[in-house]
Design an enzyme around this catalytic site. Structure first.
Site, mmCIF file in Angstrom:
data_model
loop_
_atom_site.group_PDB
_atom_site.id
_atom_site.type_symbol
_atom_site.label_atom_id
_atom_site.label_comp_id
_atom_site.label_asym_id
_atom_site.label_seq_id
_atom_site.Cartn_x
_atom_site.Cartn_y
_atom_site.Cartn_z
ATOM 1 N N CYS A 1 -66.753 2.692 -18.194
ATOM 2 C CA CYS A 1 -68.158 2.765 -18.622
ATOM 3 C C CYS A 1 -68.927 3.764 -17.775
ATOM 4 O O CYS A 1 -69.339 4.815 -18.245
ATOM 5 C CB CYS A 1 -68.802 1.391 -18.501
ATOM 6 S SG CYS A 1 -67.834 0.112 -19.277
ATOM 7 N N LYS B 1 -78.381 2.705 -23.579
ATOM 8 C CA LYS B 1 -77.128 2.264 -22.956
ATOM 9 C C LYS B 1 -76.568 3.347 -22.015
ATOM 10 O O LYS B 1 -76.146 3.064 -20.884
ATOM 11 C CB LYS B 1 -76.115 1.946 -24.064
ATOM 12 C CG LYS B 1 -74.696 1.857 -23.631
ATOM 13 C CD LYS B 1 -74.448 0.596 -22.857
ATOM 14 C CE LYS B 1 -73.113 0.647 -22.166
ATOM 15 N NZ LYS B 1 -72.591 -0.628 -21.795
HETATM 16 N N1 SAJ Z 1 -69.477 0.857 -7.584
HETATM 17 C C1 SAJ Z 1 -69.715 1.468 -6.359
HETATM 18 N N2 SAJ Z 1 -70.846 1.132 -5.652
HETATM 19 C C2 SAJ Z 1 -71.724 0.213 -6.115
HETATM 20 C C3 SAJ Z 1 -71.495 -0.400 -7.368
HETATM 21 C C4 SAJ Z 1 -70.362 -0.053 -8.090
HETATM 22 O O1 SAJ Z 1 -68.918 2.312 -5.901
HETATM 23 O O2 SAJ Z 1 -72.707 -0.057 -5.417
HETATM 24 C C5 SAJ Z 1 -68.277 1.218 -8.355
HETATM 25 C C6 SAJ Z 1 -67.335 0.037 -8.611
HETATM 26 O O3 SAJ Z 1 -66.479 -0.187 -7.523
HETATM 27 C C7 SAJ Z 1 -66.607 0.498 -9.860
HETATM 28 C C8 SAJ Z 1 -67.679 1.303 -10.607
HETATM 29 O O4 SAJ Z 1 -68.684 1.614 -9.648
HETATM 30 O O5 SAJ Z 1 -65.529 1.376 -9.539
HETATM 31 C C9 SAJ Z 1 -68.314 0.588 -11.768
HETATM 32 O O6 SAJ Z 1 -68.548 -0.783 -11.437
HETATM 33 P P1 SAJ Z 1 -69.877 -1.559 -11.848
HETATM 34 O O7 SAJ Z 1 -69.740 -2.943 -11.360
HETATM 35 O O8 SAJ Z 1 -71.058 -0.808 -11.390
HETATM 36 O O9 SAJ Z 1 -69.919 -1.469 -13.412
HETATM 37 P P2 SAJ Z 1 -68.932 -1.797 -14.645
HETATM 38 O O10 SAJ Z 1 -68.296 -0.518 -15.071
HETATM 39 O O11 SAJ Z 1 -68.036 -2.940 -14.375
HETATM 40 O O12 SAJ Z 1 -70.013 -2.279 -15.721
HETATM 41 C C10 SAJ Z 1 -71.102 -1.438 -16.056
HETATM 42 C C11 SAJ Z 1 -72.403 -2.258 -16.023
HETATM 43 N N3 SAJ Z 1 -73.558 -1.363 -16.135
HETATM 44 C C12 SAJ Z 1 -74.588 -1.416 -15.249
HETATM 45 O O13 SAJ Z 1 -74.619 -2.179 -14.320
HETATM 46 C C13 SAJ Z 1 -75.740 -0.489 -15.513
HETATM 47 C C14 SAJ Z 1 -72.380 -3.261 -17.156
HETATM 48 O O14 SAJ Z 1 -73.629 -3.952 -17.240
HETATM 49 C C15 SAJ Z 1 -72.111 -2.553 -18.493
HETATM 50 O O15 SAJ Z 1 -72.070 -3.468 -19.585
HETATM 51 C C16 SAJ Z 1 -70.775 -1.880 -18.378
HETATM 52 O O16 SAJ Z 1 -70.859 -0.895 -17.332
HETATM 53 C C17 SAJ Z 1 -70.436 -1.221 -19.693
HETATM 54 O O17 SAJ Z 1 -69.636 -1.792 -20.456
HETATM 55 O O18 SAJ Z 1 -71.010 -0.170 -20.014
#
Ligand code: SAJ
Length: 413
Positions: free
Chosen positions: A264, A210
């Site tokens: 996360c 994870k």
């Molecule tokens: N972000 C970027 N650029 C990107 C993608 C995301 O700047 O290309 C930023 C987003 O704006 C945000 C942050 O990253 O601020 C996190 O967003 P996210 O959509 O990547 O992830 P979370 O935190 O909503 O959810 C993640 C997911 N993990 C992965 O994709 C590996 C989700 O599957 C997990 O279940 C979750 O963390 C968790 O609970 O751990």
């Protein structure tokens, strides 16, 4: 399902509540447990205290059919699913106090044979520590040299906020048991609602898997954020650059932004750093790169504001990612908060269509208001886009023509 008729889900937050609701939609009697009475009252009325598509429908159905009830008291149950927060302390060390509090409370209810699943994102070894803690309090049930009297497993959640009800049912799931029997029992429970593949391993590997998934994403976002800083200096459009590079069959660069938020991706990599501070070089550096990005955006806005005596700045978006109302650990909130501090002569107009009042951290600032898009655009000299909400994508470029635009997500190119 292996004698499991009643499941207690401990922690009715962003993961626990959807898990409780989806379990209850199967032939399982579910008891949701939370220390917060307001949460318990809301859930008992069938109300979801946050925005998550489809969850209310699941919850209302489960409550109406009597398959789910909520309480502050830990009940006896055949299985426990722990989904409490695991924050980190100021020194980036994982804080397991909520897990231990849940385990202590569960320990008082055990009669033998129960399955205890830890879903909370945890540092390697946490499930073993939790098991030791429970067995330490219930030596009458500790027969570790004979047969497993209690079963412990780690099953990390991996659902994406905004798609939780879909991903709970469809994502593959890692199940790490302390012993094979525990893993098999946990697998049987998840099979009731999860159509994805259920992959069995040990608890420590499941914990690390994870953390690795979220660190992988963090490292790759850090790469994109670093590219955006380099590109700005070299007068290159980073969005075009990434789009072009991603045409390569083995390149898939993520998107830069104002920083990485949420509870996360900005947290979990630190658990690996804490577990091996010397080994986790790249993981630590990526966290630092992403954590430094909001300051880069703030400096950019401040330098653009210098030409105005009393600048009016519209800040578009406060949530930590698009199309949700979750403001926790949001870089946009930090940026707005810092802007109002650093520019006391400015008026900052926050636009966040998913909320109707500012969070308490921002409420006391006299030069900050929450407005709708039209009102903010009428007054703004500078528009800084902080979240790529769908609502902002359709903004007519003519309304931006006379403004200084800082688009941290590249949606108006
Ligand atoms: N972000 C970027 N650029 C990107 C993608 C995301 O700047 O290309 C930023 C987003 O704006 C945000 C942050 O990253 O601020 C996190 O967003 P996210 O959509 O990547 O992830 P979370 O935190 O909503 O959810 C993640 C997911 N993990 C992965 O994709 C590996 C989700 O599957 C997990 O279940 C979750 O963390 C968790 O609970 O751990």
């Amino acid at each position: 399902m292996d004698g499991i008729k009643t499941v207690a889900v401990v922690g009715l937050g962003y993961i626990g509540l959807p898990t409780a609701a989806i379990l209850a939609s199967q032939d399982v009697n579910v008891i949701g447990v939370d220390v917060n009475e307001k949460t318990v009252d809301a859930v008992s009325r069938g109300e979801v205290p946050f925005v998550e598509p489809d969850l209310e429908t699941y919850l209302a159905g489960a409550i109406a059919q009597g398959q789910l009830r909520a309480t502050t008291q830990m009940p006896p149950a055949d299985a426990y699913v722990i989904a409490v927060p695991t924050p980190f302390s100021s020194g980036h060390e994982p804080d397991l106090s909520h897990i231990y509090a849940a385990a202590d409370s569960i320990a008082t209810q055990l009669t033998g044979g129960e399955l205890i699943i830890l879903e909370s994102t945890s540092p390697p070894g946490a499930t073993e520590k939790m098991a030791e803690r429970v067995l330490g309090q219930r030596p009458d049930l500790d027969q570790s040299n004979q047969r497993e009297v209690l079963h412990f497993a780690h099953c990390p959640e991996r659902v994406l906020p905004g798609r939780v009800m879909i991903e709970l049912a469809t994502n593959d799931r890692i199940v790490g048991g302390i012993g094979e029997q525990a893993a098999l029992k946990a697998k049987a429970l998840y099979e009731t609602f999860c159509d994805g593949e259920i992959l069995l391993t040990d608890a420590r590997t499941a914990e690390m898997a994870k953390l690795v998934e979220n660190s992988y994403r963090d490292v790759n976002i850090a790469f994109a954020n670093e590219l955006s800083i380099i590109s700005e200096k070299l007068d290159i459009d980073v969005w075009e650059l990434i789009e072009l590079a991603n045409h390569h069959p083995r390149v898939n660069i993520l998107q830069p932004g104002p920083g990485v938020g949420g509870h996360c991706i900005a947290v979990d990599p630190w658990f690996i750093v804490a577990a091996d501070p010397d080994g986790a070089q790249l993981i630590r550096k990526s966290r630092e790169v992403n954590d430094a990005k909001p300051a880069w955006v703030i400096d950019n806005v401040v330098s653009k504001a210098e030409r105005f005596k009393e600048p009016v700045i519209a800040a578009l978006g406060l949530s930590f990612k698009p199309d949700i109302d979750d403001l926790r650990a949001s870089p946009a909130v930090n940026i707005v908060s810092e802007l109002v501090e650093r520019l006391p002569e400015a008026s900052v107009l926050a636009v966040e269509p998913h909320i109707d009042h500012l969070p308490t951290t921002l409420q006391r600032q006299s030069n900050l208001e929450l407005l709708d898009q039209t009102q903010a655009f009428e007054r703004a000299d500078i528009v800084v886009l902080l979240v790529d909400h769908t609502a902002f994508k359709s903004i007519d470029s003519r309304t931006l023509a006379d403004k200084i635009v800082i688009d941290t997500k590249g949606i108006w190119r």
